[in-house]
Motif scaffolding. Structure first.
Motif, short mmCIF file in Angstrom:
data_model
loop_
_atom_site.label_atom_id
_atom_site.label_comp_id
_atom_site.label_asym_id
_atom_site.label_seq_id
_atom_site.Cartn_x
_atom_site.Cartn_y
_atom_site.Cartn_z
N MET A 1 0.80 -1.16 -0.01
CA MET A 1 0.07 0.04 -0.01
C MET A 1 0.93 1.18 0.02
O MET A 1 2.18 1.21 0.47
N PRO A 2 0.35 2.31 -0.54
CA PRO A 2 1.17 3.57 -0.51
C PRO A 2 1.32 3.92 1.10
O PRO A 2 0.63 3.64 1.83
N GLN A 3 2.27 5.14 1.18
CA GLN A 3 2.46 5.55 2.54
C GLN A 3 3.08 4.73 3.46
O GLN A 3 4.29 4.93 3.87
N MET A 4 2.34 3.67 3.68
CA MET A 4 2.72 2.58 4.61
C MET A 4 2.48 1.24 4.25
O MET A 4 1.02 1.05 4.02
N GLY A 5 3.27 0.22 4.14
CA GLY A 5 2.67 -1.25 3.76
C GLY A 5 2.23 -1.83 4.88
O GLY A 5 2.05 -1.27 5.79
N GLY A 6 1.72 -3.00 4.59
CA GLY A 6 0.64 -3.45 5.47
C GLY A 6 1.55 -4.34 6.48
O GLY A 6 1.07 -4.47 7.53
#
Lengths: 867, 316
Positions: free
Chosen positions: A707-712
């Motif tokens: 995911m953008p910004q911060m991964g899962g």
């Protein structure tokens, strides 16, 4: 001492000569000196003897002048130094000495006594015998050793002179001999030294004849040979060196080219892998939406034409998905290998879930999927669950493709090889088998069997190749085996694993219950028997109908399990099959078929349960349990097991958070959950997911890994830090980068791969919630029952306990045991711990005929408290 | 030697038989005691016993003989069944034994020198029992007679070296044979004088030296020097024993054991016949013998030697 050969030879010659000379000289001198000593001694003794004899008369007659004359005459001898005569009283009569001789202490002294020897003159024997000799005097003789000493000195001097002369001659001779002998050897040694230093032209001068001369000649000949050989070798080495230099030069240039080529190839491989990874993600993401929405359409549409069209879309999408998966996995295996997990997992459930996924195509073709665990194989293993599932899927999928009728047996057994210990998973079908020609290239990538079936079935041709490589990567082996009596294909997957038993106690125990099973397929019959035997029930599995009928009437079965062959796809066909089984008793029955739903008319009061094949162990035991005890349970709480899991209110009251950046996937997942009456919150990055998780307590959080910004993964870590009990399911389309590491298993409660399957998703949700939420557990606590249900349960238990008391009074122990068993079942199901404990003790006392104890326990059971 | 031994044994055996079958003697049992187990003594004993075997010497009641021999210590074990009437001592050592063991018996001492006798020639003191002695010492005139024979071919003077104790005997002999005195030159030797010196002086003046068994002059210790001095001066010595003859005397006048035995048997016979038997008996029987080696050395003519030897028959 490092001496040369010449000094050694000189020493060798001189030393014995010196030794012999010294010994001989010493011996000769000693002998001569001893002779001198002996001669003077003999002379002294002789003179003394003569003096004694000659002086007898003079001493006898006192003729001193005669004695003096005798002494003077004795002194004529040059070595006589002094002569003395004494009378018998020791008085000196005559003393004559030689004035010129020194009176040294070395002089020799001789003393002789002079006796008058009597003679017989009378014929009177006695007179003769009485006569004795008379001492007349004594003679003293002194012998000078001066002349002897002089002679001895002369002897020593002569000896030394002779020895010195002899020694000088010996040394000279030794030097001459040593020089003549050593000269050729020394020159030979110098020549050897020169040759050692590299001067192969050096030759030894031939100075002597004989053996040494031959040695020198031989050495010179050897030197010439060595020189020739050396020159030849140098020429050869020179030629070889030139060739080697040329070869090295060529190799350097080729290596440079190869390095460039290798570097380019590696760059290309990396680029290829990156490209494929990107392609995987990019292809699978829209495919996910296609597959999901096609499923939605399948459920909502009514017309058969549209359903078929959509099915085609879904099938095509799945094939496309499988193709992409296979290509990606193979590429990854070829480039970097595969990362494997090494975790403990339930092998039986792994295979069962794989078979469940393949149940539809199998059932559609009327094929039996039979999973058989040998009796000595435990359910749990340690390894990579996903890869095993992948291999089994490939093998069974292939088997389904190439088999038209019959069964596909998946058998798990222990390896019979004493060296390669582990388990063997055999996938055997009843298809046409694989020819010798095809079997050679079976495991090659992109190879497909050249027959009509293959073309009909399609496929990438990568399944077996991938499976083979995966099995090798796991330390195992995948091979095609031949058996004499089997026409179909048999694949054996060997894995070097040990299996172990589960730590949890089996909760389905039907001790003493008689279960009669009808199953035509021998493998399936053995499988179902093995499964039921784990519950301690009495299982009867006749292989002939006549036997089945006998057991039906004679063994008092409490449950019938009737397996209808999967080739019966229609209800009418199934009913016809069942009608061939004559049952004149009303016995709880579990019918196993290959279809999803069974709806047939039965006789009055004849109740049956239906279970679709292939079934899991837990599903079979669960159904068996409820069929055996459904009377008691139904009277108390109705039939909750009949409540459909797929009811619209399955997730009623649950709230989920979906963290997914793809809008289509968000909507798809949200739609599946909301149709089950769940509440859903949506976010499209990890940061928001963390914010939402902190504010709200979600039943489950779905977390997309990328995911953008911060991964899962990062988001999940943060959420777990905040709430360690949070249930998080990872969603990912990357089947290469495994998430099932031990670290991620702590973070994520489950991992689901895109495209998602709705049923899989709901199953996983239910499983997780059952583990973590009391509202969805299989066993129910009495606290979860409402007042009406609680009342019914209490009434049921009271009836059973009353009957137990009656049976105890009438000493009907069999009935008492049966009733105790039923009470134990209800108490255990509703987790009434105290009652369960008492009933267990009561059964134990009955079993051991401890009736007093049993009576006491029955009293405590009678006063049970349901709360 | 063997035949002699057999003969002796046979004689002894015969004597034993005779003794055994004879009627008991009327006091005529004779015990012979030998000084040593020596051949000369046995010759004497054998001669005595043989003498009485001859028929002409046999008695109606025969004389029986018993023989004992002294051991090295001069002792003798005397059998209890012996009670002799006469004890005969052969040799000088037997005298002492006879005087101790048979003090009261009549004694005959034989084969002894006069100097061995424990009695004086003139005074028969110290001996209470009757006794007789058969001496070895020759009468002095016998060697003088031989010397005279020698003088017939060489020289004029006979020399005699004698001690004062022998003076009486010499004078007695000269009185009996006055013809000797003219040629005789006597040198008397005192006990303190040097015999050799006296001998030297005498030998220088004589032609024949007569030796007498004078213990003061002729001793075992000096005899050889006296013989030596004589020989060196070519003076023949006339000796008195076979031993002196062997030592270097030219001629010797002496009695052999058999001859002494013969004379002793005759004395015993006199005793048995109760005739006069006591007293000193000079040798009745004698022998004249020449040392041929010395005779050659002294160049003694054979006729002289023959005459001298014939003197034995003359019963000097």
């Amino acid at each position: 001492m490092n001496l040369g050969i010449q000094p050694r030879l000189i020493l060798l010659a001189v030393f014995p000569l010196l030794l012999v000379t010294l010994l001989m000289g010493y011996s000769m001198a000693k002998s001569q000196i001893r002779d001198l000593d002996q001669s003077i001694d003999r002379q002294g003794v002789s003179l003394l003897g003569q003096l004694v004899r000659f002086s007898e008369f003079s001493l006898f007659s006192g003729d001193h002048p005669q004695l003096k004359i005798l002494a003077e005459r004795t002194l004529i001898f040059p070595d006589v130094a002094r002569v003395q005569f004494k009378d018998s009283s020791g008085i000196l009569l005559v003393d004559q000495n030689r004035g010129s001789l020194n009176n040294t202490s070395k002089n020799l002294y001789y003393q002789g006594f002079v006796y008058s020897s009597p003679i017989a003159i009378s014929d009177d024997i006695d007179e003769i015998a009485d006569s004795s000799r008379i001492l007349l005097g004594e003679v003293l003789l002194e012998m000078s050793t001066e002349s002897i000493q002089t002679k001895q000195d002369g002897i020593i001097s002569r000896t030394l002179l002779i020895m010195s002369f002899g020694l000088l001659i010996s040394i000279g001779f030794a030097i001459w001999i040593a020089a003549s002998f050593a000269r050729p050897l020394i020159s030979l040694t110098r020549t050897v030294t020169k040759m050692q230093e590299g001067d192969l032209t050096a030759r030894a001068p031939e100075l002597s004849t004989g053996e040494v001369g031959l040695l020198v000649k031989g050495f010179n000949a050897m030197g010439e040979t060595i020189e020739k050989n050396q020159m030849a070798l140098e020429n050869q080495v020179s030629e070889a060196t030139k060739k080697l230099k040329r070869t090295v030069k060529e190799l350097v240039s080729k290596n440079t080219l190869l390095d460039d080529a290798k570097r380019n190839a590696e760059l290309m491989a990396e680029e290829k892998a990156l490209f494929l990874a990107r392609m995987s993600h990019d292809i699978r993401t829209p495919l996910n939406a296609v597959v999901g929405f096609s499923q939605n359409l399948t459920e909502s549409l009514t017309t058969e034409e549209r359903r078929e069209s959509i099915d085609i879309i879904a099938t095509a999408a799945n094939q496309l998905n499988q193709l992409v998966d296979d290509i990606l996995v193979l590429t990854h295996l070829e480039s970097e290998g595969v990362k494997l997990n090494h975790l403990r997992f339930n092998l039986r459930e792994c295979i069962e879930s794989t078979l469940l996924m393949l149940s539809n195509p199998a059932n559609d073709k009327g094929l039996e999927l039979v999973l058989l665990f040998d009796e000595n194989v435990f359910d749990w293993g340690t390894g990579d669950e996903l890869r095993v599932s992948q291999i089994i899927n490939n093998l069974v999928n292939n088997a389904i493709k190439f088999t038209d009728t019959g069964h596909i047996l998946i058998r798990v057994s222990l390896s019979s090889n004493s060296i390669h210990k582990g388990i063997v998973i055999t996938v055997e079908d009843t298809g046409p088998g694989i020819s010798e020609t095809n079997s050679k290239e079976l495991f090659e990538p992109f190879k497909q069997l050249d027959n009509l079936t293959t073309r009909k079935q399609g496929g990438t041709g990568l399944g077996l190749s991938i499976s083979k490589r995966l099995s090798v990567a796991m330390g195992g082996e995948l091979s095609l085996v031949k058996k004499h009596n089997v026409s179909g294909a048999i694949f054996e997957l060997y894995l070097p694993w040990e299996t172990s038993d589960t730590l949890e106690k089996n909760r389905y125990i039907f001790t003493g219950k008689n279960i009669l099973v009808w199953e035509e397929n021998p493998w399936a019959r053995r499988s179902i028997r093995n499964l039921l035997l784990t519950s301690e029930a009495n299982v009867y599995t006749p292989n002939q109908m006549s036997d089945f009928n006998d057991l039906l009437h004679n063994s008092s079965p409490e449950l019938l399990i009737l397996s209808v062959p999967a080739l019966h796809q229609e209800s009418t066909s199934i009913k016809s099959y069942l009608n061939t089984i004559f049952i004149n008793k009303i016995i709880p029955t579990l019918i196993l078929t290959g279809i999803k739903k069974l709806s047939i008319n039965t006789r009055e009061n004849y109740k049956y349960e239906h279970l679709q094949k292939p079934y899991t162990q837990s599903r079979l035991l669960e159904r068996t349990y409820f069929n055996l005890y459904k009377n008691q349970i139904s009277e108390s709480i109705g039939e909750p097991w009949k409540k459909s899991r797929r009811s619209d209110s399955l997730l009623l009251g649950c709230k989920f958070l979906i963290a997914e950046d793809n809008t289509f996937n968000q909507q798809l997942l949200k739609g599946w959950l909301t149709t089950q009456s769940a509440q859903v919150d949506l976010v499209d990055n990890g940061v928001d997911a963390i914010e939402f998780a902190k504010k709200e307590l979600y039943s489950i959080i779905f977390m997309d890994v990328h995911m953008p910004q911060m991964g899962g993964i990062e988001a999940a870590k943060e959420i777990k830090l905040h709430n360690s009990n949070a249930i998080i399911i990872a969603l990912t389309a990357d089947v290469i980068q495994q998430l099932s590491t031990s670290e991620n298993l702590v973070l994520f409660n489950a991992v689901l791969y895109k495209p998602l399957n709705k049923n899989k998703l709901l199953d996983k949700i239910v499983t997780l919630l059952q583990k973590n939420s009391p509202t969805l557990t299989q066993n129910q606590s009495v606290s979860q029952l409402n007042t009406e249900e609680l009342h019914k349960l209490e009434q049921s238990l009271t009836v059973l306990i009353t009957q137990s008391n009656a049976s105890f009074d009438t000493q009907d122990w069999r009935l008492a045991k049966d009733l105790a068993h039923q009470i134990a079942g209800l108490a255990g199901y509703f987790e009434i711990d105290q009652l369960t404990q008492n009933v267990t003790s009561y059964r134990h006392a009955l079993k051991n005929s401890h009736f007093e104890e049993a009576k006491r326990l029955l009293l405590s059971i009678t006063h049970f408290n349901i709360t | 030697m063997i035949s002699v031994t057999k003969h002796t044994v046979l004689i002894r055996l015969l004597l034993c038989i005779i003794t055994a079958i004879a009627t008991p003697a009327y006091g005529r049992d004779v015990l012979i005691v030998m000084s040593r187990d020596h051949a000369n003594y046995h010759k004497v004993v054998d001669t005595i016993q043989a003498y009485f075997v001859a028929p002409q010497h046999q008695f109606p009641s025969p004389i029986t003989f018993s023989v004992l021999t002294l051991n090295n210590n001069g002792e003798v074990k005397i059998p209890t069944d012996i009670s002799p009437s006469l004890v005969v001592g052969v040799g000088g050592r037997a005298i002492k034994s006879l005087r101790e063991n048979w003090k009261t018996h009549p004694h005959i001492y034989t084969l002894i020198s006069e100097k061995s006798l424990p009695v004086n020639r003139e005074k028969n003191q110290n001996i209470k029992n009757p006794w007789s002695a058969v001496l070895l010492d020759q009468p002095i005139f016998r060697p003088f007679k031989v010397s005279e024979e020698l003088l017939k071919y060489k020289g004029k003077r006979i020399g005699l070296l004698a001690s004062e104790s022998y003076k009486e005997q010499v004078n007695a002999s000269l009185r009996a044979h006055p013809e000797i005195e003219n040629s005789l030159q006597i040198s008397w030797v005192k006990k303190s004088e040097d015999v050799v010196r006296k001998a030297k002086q005498l030998i220088n003046t004589i032609d024949v030296l007569v030796a007498l068994p004078d213990p003061t002059v002729w001793k075992a210790e000096n005899a050889k020097w006296l013989l030596y001095l004589s020989y060196r001066k070519k003076v023949p010595v006339v000796g008195f024993s076979s031993s002196l003859l062997k030592a270097g005397a030219l001629v010797s006048v002496y009695s052999k054991p058999e001859q002494i035995g013969q004379q002793t048997a005759e004395v015993i016979e006199q005793w048995a016949l109760k005739k006069t038997w006591q007293g000193l008996h000079s040798p009745k029987y004698f022998t004249v013998e020449i040392n041929d080696l010395v005779a050659d050395g002294l160049r003694t003519p054979d006729e002289v030697k023959e005459r001298i030897l014939n003197m034995e028959k003359d019963s000097l």
